[in-house]
Design a protein around this motif. Structure first.
Motif, PDB file in Angstrom:
ATOM      1  N   ASP A 127       0.866  -1.174   0.000  1.00  0.00           N
ATOM      2  CA  ASP A 127       0.000   0.000   0.000  1.00  0.00           C
ATOM      3  C   ASP A 127       0.904   1.226   0.000  1.00  0.00           C
ATOM      4  O   ASP A 127       1.545   1.522   1.004  1.00  0.00           O
ATOM      5  N   ASP A 128       0.986   1.909  -1.137  1.00  0.00           N
ATOM      6  CA  ASP A 128       1.845   3.076  -1.286  1.00  0.00           C
ATOM      7  C   ASP A 128       0.975   4.315  -1.371  1.00  0.00           C
ATOM      8  O   ASP A 128       0.438   4.638  -2.426  1.00  0.00           O
ATOM      9  N   HIS A 129       0.787   5.003  -0.233  1.00  0.00           N
ATOM     10  CA  HIS A 129      -0.066   6.189  -0.186  1.00  0.00           C
ATOM     11  C   HIS A 129      -1.464   5.886  -0.701  1.00  0.00           C
ATOM     12  O   HIS A 129      -2.036   6.650  -1.481  1.00  0.00           O
ATOM     13  N   SER A 130      -1.992   4.735  -0.294  1.00  0.00           N
ATOM     14  CA  SER A 130      -3.326   4.227  -0.630  1.00  0.00           C
ATOM     15  C   SER A 130      -3.402   3.681  -2.060  1.00  0.00           C
ATOM     16  O   SER A 130      -4.475   3.282  -2.508  1.00  0.00           O
ATOM     17  N   GLN A 131      -2.283   3.663  -2.769  1.00  0.00           N
ATOM     18  CA  GLN A 131      -2.234   3.005  -4.077  1.00  0.00           C
ATOM     19  C   GLN A 131      -1.772   1.564  -3.854  1.00  0.00           C
ATOM     20  O   GLN A 131      -0.669   1.317  -3.363  1.00  0.00           O
ATOM     21  N   THR A 171     -12.287   4.729  -4.440  1.00  0.00           N
ATOM     22  CA  THR A 171     -10.933   4.196  -4.267  1.00  0.00           C
ATOM     23  C   THR A 171     -10.856   2.710  -4.602  1.00  0.00           C
ATOM     24  O   THR A 171      -9.818   2.226  -5.066  1.00  0.00           O
ATOM     25  N   GLN A 174      -9.625   1.543  -8.140  1.00  0.00           N
ATOM     26  CA  GLN A 174      -8.284   1.852  -8.613  1.00  0.00           C
ATOM     27  C   GLN A 174      -7.687   0.710  -9.436  1.00  0.00           C
ATOM     28  O   GLN A 174      -7.969  -0.460  -9.232  1.00  0.00           O
ATOM     29  N   TRP A 223      -4.243   8.224  -5.033  1.00  0.00           N
ATOM     30  CA  TRP A 223      -3.059   8.663  -4.290  1.00  0.00           C
ATOM     31  C   TRP A 223      -3.549   9.445  -3.073  1.00  0.00           C
ATOM     32  O   TRP A 223      -4.307  10.388  -3.215  1.00  0.00           O
ATOM     33  N   ASN A 224      -3.159   9.017  -1.911  1.00  0.00           N
ATOM     34  CA  ASN A 224      -3.632   9.633  -0.659  1.00  0.00           C
ATOM     35  C   ASN A 224      -5.156   9.706  -0.620  1.00  0.00           C
ATOM     36  O   ASN A 224      -5.742  10.728  -0.246  1.00  0.00           O
ATOM     37  N   ASP A 225      -5.788   8.606  -1.027  1.00  0.00           N
ATOM     38  CA  ASP A 225      -7.247   8.436  -0.992  1.00  0.00           C
ATOM     39  C   ASP A 225      -7.998   9.360  -1.942  1.00  0.00           C
ATOM     40  O   ASP A 225      -9.216   9.497  -1.838  1.00  0.00           O
ATOM     41  N   VAL A 226      -7.290  10.004  -2.884  1.00  0.00           N
ATOM     42  CA  VAL A 226      -7.935  10.853  -3.882  1.00  0.00           C
ATOM     43  C   VAL A 226      -7.912  10.123  -5.221  1.00  0.00           C
ATOM     44  O   VAL A 226      -6.849   9.692  -5.688  1.00  0.00           O
TER      45      VAL A 226
END
Length: 276
Positions: A127-131, A171, A174, A223-226
């Motif tokens: 999990d990389d910044h929510s990715q 999200t 993705q 990215w960061n839940d966006v």
């Protein structure tokens, strides 16, 4: 002198591994060495080696692989996955199966959209910044890029999944390869909309056309839940022809056609196809 020499069953990028391979013979040798020491064979130098083994888990799908997110476990895919998009650098590869989609990060063989990656490839889910993605860089010493086989060639490019509204992506969507039909593209603020604006990030350096109505295919990312949208292609919604930006510095007059393929002029009524 007594010596025990061990080999390995897996070599990746010049590093040897001995995964998931218990050995009765190795246990027998260790017991014999222990017995020899008890019997007085103590003149040999003793070399001590410490081995750290990573747990390898076999998974049948992308959804199952995601259950191993942010562990030290290496997942091995036991079924092929379909490639939806790969960047020209071959470092980012988007794939899907019946259970979902994911991103694979690491230099891989060349794959085309619609190809399958054969079963047996490995990596670590992170999990990389929510990715959420599968990385081939398990550790500084352990890379799994060599576990990716040559493409099983597909019969056609992977078709994007139709997403109706630009307000719909969340999200959980993705890494999906999708298309939005009849959406307004804003070239100035980089967004698409059919009611609610969805931000575009031109991550793949796709040629962006002028503002207007298009069918837009691409990858949903987070990215960061966006949620953001990485476009891969713009299409004319009436003809399905890929849209391109006109070269404003060109000196030759553009060729203009109507939708039947007949030459016409820019002043003519109706929709036109322009070739520079």
């Amino acid at each position: 002198y007594l010596m025990e020499v061990k080999g390995c069953t897996l070599e990746i990028d010049g590093v040897g591994y001995f995964p998931d391979a218990p050995t009765e013979r190795g246990v027998k040798h260790l017991k014999e060495l222990t017995k020899a020491v008890k019997e007085g064979y103590t003149d040999s130098d003793v070399a001590v080696a410490t081995y750290k083994f990573r747990v390898r888990c076999d998974v049948a799908s992308i959804a199952e692989a995601l259950t191993h997110l942010d562990t030290e476990e290496v997942v091995r895919f036991m079924k092929p996955v379909i490639v939806t998009y790969q960047t020209s650098s071959q470092f980012y590869t988007y794939v899907r199966d019946e259970s979902g989609s994911t991103l694979i990060v690491g230099t891989l063989p060349k794959y085309e959209s619609g190809d399958s990656i054969p079963a047996g490839f490995m990596g670590k889910m992170i999990d990389d910044h929510s990715q959420l993605k599968l990385t081939t860089s398990v550790s500084e010493e352990f890379k799994t890029g060599a576990s990716f086989g040559e493409a099983i060639k597909g019969t056609a490019a992977a078709a994007p999944e139709v997403m109706n509204k630009t307000a719909d992506p969340v999200t959980a969507d993705q890494n999906r390869f999708v298309v939005f039909n009849m959406v307004l593209f804003d070239n100035t603020e980089l967004s698409i909309s059919n009611g609610t604006k969805l931000a575009i990030t031109n991550y793949f350096n796709t040629e962006l056309p002028e503002s207007g109505m298009y069918n837009v295919a691409g990858i949903l990312s987070v990215w960061n839940d966006v949620v953001s949208f990485y476009p891969t292609a713009f299409y004319d919604p009436t003809t399905g022809i890929a849209a391109t930006r006109l070269d404003t510095g060109a000196t030759a007059a553009p060729e203009v056609f109507d939708l039947s393929g007949r030459r016409t002029t820019m002043n003519a009524k109706g929709l036109k196809i322009v070739r520079q």
